[in-house]
Design a protein around this motif. Structure first.
Motif, mmCIF file in Angstrom:
data_model
loop_
_atom_site.group_PDB
_atom_site.id
_atom_site.type_symbol
_atom_site.label_atom_id
_atom_site.label_comp_id
_atom_site.label_asym_id
_atom_site.label_seq_id
_atom_site.Cartn_x
_atom_site.Cartn_y
_atom_site.Cartn_z
ATOM 1 N N LEU A 152 4.113 -0.715 0.597
ATOM 2 C CA LEU A 152 3.529 -0.759 -0.743
ATOM 3 C C LEU A 152 4.097 -1.901 -1.569
ATOM 4 O O LEU A 152 5.215 -2.358 -1.328
ATOM 5 C CB LEU A 152 3.832 0.547 -1.496
ATOM 6 N N ASP A 153 3.327 -2.329 -2.557
ATOM 7 C CA ASP A 153 3.826 -3.271 -3.563
ATOM 8 C C ASP A 153 3.781 -2.655 -4.946
ATOM 9 O O ASP A 153 3.877 -3.355 -5.947
ATOM 10 C CB ASP A 153 3.004 -4.567 -3.538
ATOM 11 N N THR A 154 3.605 -1.344 -5.015
ATOM 12 C CA THR A 154 3.548 -0.652 -6.300
ATOM 13 C C THR A 154 4.707 0.325 -6.416
ATOM 14 O O THR A 154 5.268 0.762 -5.412
ATOM 15 C CB THR A 154 2.214 0.107 -6.453
ATOM 16 N N ASP A 155 5.056 0.655 -7.652
ATOM 17 C CA ASP A 155 6.185 1.545 -7.910
ATOM 18 C C ASP A 155 5.741 2.728 -8.756
ATOM 19 O O ASP A 155 4.650 2.743 -9.325
ATOM 20 C CB ASP A 155 7.312 0.791 -8.626
ATOM 21 N N HIS A 156 6.638 3.724 -8.840
ATOM 22 C CA HIS A 156 6.410 4.904 -9.669
ATOM 23 C C HIS A 156 7.750 5.249 -10.314
ATOM 24 O O HIS A 156 8.790 5.189 -9.641
ATOM 25 C CB HIS A 156 5.908 6.067 -8.804
ATOM 26 N N PRO A 157 7.770 5.596 -11.596
ATOM 27 C CA PRO A 157 9.055 5.856 -12.264
ATOM 28 C C PRO A 157 9.848 7.011 -11.658
ATOM 29 O O PRO A 157 11.065 7.071 -11.831
ATOM 30 C CB PRO A 157 8.652 6.163 -13.710
ATOM 31 N N ALA A 158 9.184 7.924 -10.947
ATOM 32 C CA ALA A 158 9.886 9.072 -10.361
ATOM 33 C C ALA A 158 10.293 8.837 -8.909
ATOM 34 O O ALA A 158 10.778 9.751 -8.245
ATOM 35 C CB ALA A 158 9.014 10.323 -10.444
ATOM 36 N N VAL A 159 10.111 7.588 -8.441
ATOM 37 C CA VAL A 159 10.386 7.281 -7.036
ATOM 38 C C VAL A 159 11.248 6.029 -6.933
ATOM 39 O O VAL A 159 11.010 5.038 -7.630
ATOM 40 C CB VAL A 159 9.071 7.073 -6.242
ATOM 41 N N LYS A 160 12.245 6.085 -6.056
ATOM 42 C CA LYS A 160 13.040 4.898 -5.746
ATOM 43 C C LYS A 160 12.484 4.266 -4.474
ATOM 44 O O LYS A 160 12.433 4.912 -3.428
ATOM 45 C CB LYS A 160 14.509 5.279 -5.550
ATOM 46 N N ARG A 161 12.052 3.007 -4.580
ATOM 47 C CA ARG A 161 11.478 2.308 -3.422
ATOM 48 C C ARG A 161 12.388 1.166 -3.004
ATOM 49 O O ARG A 161 12.852 0.392 -3.834
ATOM 50 C CB ARG A 161 10.088 1.761 -3.766
ATOM 51 N N SER A 162 12.631 1.045 -1.711
ATOM 52 C CA SER A 162 13.453 -0.058 -1.208
ATOM 53 C C SER A 162 12.991 -0.411 0.199
ATOM 54 O O SER A 162 12.520 0.450 0.949
ATOM 55 C CB SER A 162 14.942 0.340 -1.194
ATOM 56 N N PRO A 163 13.107 -1.685 0.584
ATOM 57 C CA PRO A 163 12.731 -2.053 1.959
ATOM 58 C C PRO A 163 13.709 -1.441 2.951
ATOM 59 O O PRO A 163 14.913 -1.437 2.720
ATOM 60 C CB PRO A 163 12.820 -3.586 1.947
ATOM 61 N N ILE A 164 13.179 -0.906 4.037
ATOM 62 C CA ILE A 164 14.065 -0.359 5.060
ATOM 63 C C ILE A 164 14.073 -1.230 6.303
ATOM 64 O O ILE A 164 15.065 -1.290 7.023
ATOM 65 C CB ILE A 164 13.683 1.096 5.411
ATOM 66 N N TYR A 165 12.956 -1.954 6.555
ATOM 67 C CA TYR A 165 12.924 -2.860 7.714
ATOM 68 C C TYR A 165 11.783 -3.857 7.551
ATOM 69 O O TYR A 165 10.702 -3.495 7.089
ATOM 70 C CB TYR A 165 12.731 -2.083 9.021
ATOM 71 N N THR A 166 12.044 -5.092 7.939
ATOM 72 C CA THR A 166 11.026 -6.151 7.904
ATOM 73 C C THR A 166 10.975 -6.820 9.265
ATOM 74 O O THR A 166 12.019 -7.169 9.834
ATOM 75 C CB THR A 166 11.337 -7.196 6.819
ATOM 76 N N ALA A 167 9.770 -6.978 9.780
ATOM 77 C CA ALA A 167 9.573 -7.632 11.080
ATOM 78 C C ALA A 167 8.204 -8.292 11.071
ATOM 79 O O ALA A 167 7.330 -7.910 10.288
ATOM 80 C CB ALA A 167 9.679 -6.615 12.216
ATOM 81 N N PRO A 168 7.991 -9.287 11.942
ATOM 82 C CA PRO A 168 6.713 -10.009 11.919
ATOM 83 C C PRO A 168 5.562 -9.219 12.538
ATOM 84 O O PRO A 168 5.755 -8.458 13.486
ATOM 85 C CB PRO A 168 7.016 -11.276 12.725
ATOM 86 N N MET A 169 4.375 -9.414 11.970
ATOM 87 C CA MET A 169 3.150 -8.878 12.559
ATOM 88 C C MET A 169 2.994 -9.420 13.978
ATOM 89 O O MET A 169 3.529 -10.479 14.325
ATOM 90 C CB MET A 169 1.943 -9.282 11.715
#
Length: 302
Positions: A152-169
């Motif tokens: 996602l590229d969207t956030d919500h005030p009641a949720v903590k979002r952070s990247p957990i893993y990035t890899a190439p398509m």
């Protein structure tokens, strides 16, 4: 006078009832005989009636003491159960995890992690909900789920979002495809090839379109699907070639269903971790995330 009643007095009373001797009760409580005698005397003063009849070295409970013992025993059994629950929680023998995940992770990746987790912690019940990334965000915002996985590229005030893993398509090809000899695929390799695409409403689709536009490539669109797994099934059955997120590509390639190749230039894909913002992660959640990160590293090798 009942406000002077103490848990230690009841412990002494229970021990004397069960052992029949003040000396044995003292040993069981790791204290002295005079100390136990004093606690029993204090308890008799508090309750206002005699608890034991002394006959030499033996003590015998009075009918009033036996009636009291029934209630005391129920209380101690309850305390013992509470102690067991505390130990179960501390040692991960009791509890539950409620997880929401995007289909790219919920169809195989997360079940693999969950299977490893419940082998390690067999007392924990894990529930998994496969949902779209936006639905995962909504579930976590309710504070009822322990963790979520999405892109996602969207956030919500009641949720903590952070990247957990990035890899190439990854490009995925049918087994035996003519492009399978290449170590990586460029936009030109897709030109006029039968192509299975993500649905136009999926954010990654626009990135793939830009990848082709930059190389002036025009694949021949033969099918669309919303899920990476559906696309890989189409590819495995010879419908065309495709570009999908790395976890699904790695799983299908490991099973020998497709050939997976990196793209040049790379198209990074990020998996996000969602946690409820209004409470801290439990120890179980933290342990589960350790297994998730280890599985990402094993599967994608980064």
């Amino acid at each position: 006078m009942l406000h002077r009643l103490t848990h230690r007095q009841l412990e002494a009373f229970r021990a004397v009832i069960e052992t029949g001797k003040v000396t044995a009760a003292a040993e069981a409580l790791h204290t002295t005989q005079p100390s136990v005698s004093r606690m029993i005397s204090d308890l008799e003063s508090v309750v206002g009636f005699t608890l034991f009849e002394r006959r030499g070295r033996q003590v015998f409970p009075t009918p009033e003491a036996l009636a009291l013992h029934e209630e005391v025993e129920r209380s101690f059994v309850g305390l013992a159960e509470i102690s067991r629950v505390i130990e179960d929680i501390r040692d991960f023998r009791r509890g539950s995890l409620l997880i929401a995940g995007m289909p790219a992770l919920a169809l195989k990746f997360l079940p693999d992690v969950i299977a490893a987790f419940i082998k390690e912690e067999p007392g924990i019940t894990v529930s998994l909900r496969a949902r779209s990334s936006q639905a995962v965000l909504r579930h976590l915002s309710s504070q009822q789920f322990d963790l979520g996985f999405c892109a996602l590229d969207t956030d919500h005030p009641a949720v903590k979002r952070s990247p957990i893993y990035t890899a190439p398509m990854q490009a995925v090809l049918p087994v035996g495809h003519v492009l399978g000899h290449k170590s990586q695929l460029e936009p030109a390799d897709f030109h006029e090839q039968p192509f299975v695409a993500l649905g136009a409403e999926i954010a990654t689709r626009s990135e793939t379109d830009l990848f082709f536009a930059a190389g002036r490539a025009r694949p021949r669109l033969v099918a669309e699907a919303q899920l990476s797994a559906s696309i890989c099934e189409l590819v495995a059955n010879g419908a065309g070639i495709a570009i999908v997120e790395p976890v699904t590509a790695a799983n299908y390639a490991a099973a020998g269903r497709v050939i997976s190749r990196p793209l040049h230039p790379e198209q990074p894909f990020r998996y996000d971790l969602l946690l409820p913002a209004l409470r801290e992660p439990s120890r179980m959640t933290t342990r589960f995330l350790e297994l998730v990160e280890a599985h990402f590293a094993r599967l994608l090798g980064r």
